[in-house]
Design a protein around this motif. Structure first.
Motif: not given
Length: 277
Positions: A62-76
């Motif tokens: 679950s943490d790793i899915r949230l980390i993936s979302e955090a990186h999507k924020d940065v990339e966007q």
């Protein structure tokens, strides 16, 4: 002299840390940048942004899915960046490759739950001496990486990963269908920069017992290798700096010289170590 963090690195890491704190609060202990940023050699549009996030517990799926979302924020928010790094428990700081469990790794805009995170003696060496804390508490770098450990890792890498590159390039050079007009220019540009400067970094480490940037390694090569190779090294530096200047009219000649230079660096590095032993 203090290292100045480039604006794009500062913005991307600030955004990442904000997104992580929002999604996995009370988990991140500190965030460090290393690599070209820490070595004062970051080139926007060419250099990766290398980071390590130290966490206080084992991360869950679950943490790793949230980390993936955090990186999507940065990339966007900041598109077009090459950001790569890993999430590691603080107690694993400085451990050898075999002692560290597989870690969540971010590379090529994707999170991988079971990567190796590029956690090796070179990374630990740079982190301890030059790493920059961009978030959280300063880590205590109590581990030691001896110059012997550093050089052993580098020469093993040269005799495995890099020799593989040399063999593939030589195979392409000697392939039946290879002509002046069939050499893939963009791929050759990449190989000239990646291989020449990458192997010269290892050449530098083996001889000087220290770590330098790719540009620093190229400049070192210009002082240590015969003038016969200076044109190719200058070209590798120019590609890294995203400059248009080129030294070669013939692409076949450039490919041939690249193979010969890499063979030379490989041979000289191994001979240098043999003489020391």
């Amino acid at each position: 002299m203090a290292t100045i963090i480039p604006e794009v690195v500062d913005k991307s890491m600030r955004k990442l840390c904000e997104s992580l704190q929002f999604r996995i609060p009370d988990t991140v202990v500190s965030v460090y940048v290393y690599g070209s940023t820490a070595l004062n050699a970051f080139i926007e549009g060419s250099s990766d942004i290398d980071f390590l996030v130290f966490v206080n517990r084992t991360l869950t799926p679950s943490d790793i899915r949230l980390i993936s979302e955090a990186h999507k924020d940065v990339e966007q928010t900041l598109s077009g960046l090459d950001i790569m790094g890993a999430y590691i428990r603080q107690e694993d700081l400085g451990k050898s490759v075999g002692e560290i469990p597989l870690v969540p790794t971010y590379f090529d805009k994707k999170i991988q739950s079971d990567g190796n995170g590029d956690l090796n003696p070179v990374t630990w060496w740079i982190l301890k001496r030059y790493g920059i804390c961009v978030y959280g508490q300063q880590m205590s770098f109590n581990y030691e990486i001896s110059s012997n450990e550093l050089i052993k890792y580098v020469i093993n890498n040269m005799n495995s990963y890099w020799i593989g590159w040399i063999d593939r390039l030589e195979k392409n050079l000697n392939s039946t269908g290879m002509t002046e007009h069939s050499v893939p220019l963009e791929q050759l540009d990449f190989a000239v920069e990646w291989c020449t400067l990458g192997m010269l970094r290892q050449f530098y480490t083996i001889r000087e017992h220290e770590v330098t940037s790719k540009i620093g390694a190229g400049e070192y090569g210009l002082t240590q290798l015969p003038e016969r190779w200076h044109g190719l090294i200058r070209e590798a530096i120019a590609i890294k700096r995203r400059e248009k200047s080129r030294e070669y009219a013939s692409q076949l000649k450039r490919l041939n010289d690249l193979v010969e230079l890499l063979r030379l660096i490989h041979t000289e590095s191994n001979l240098f170590l043999q003489k020391l032993n």
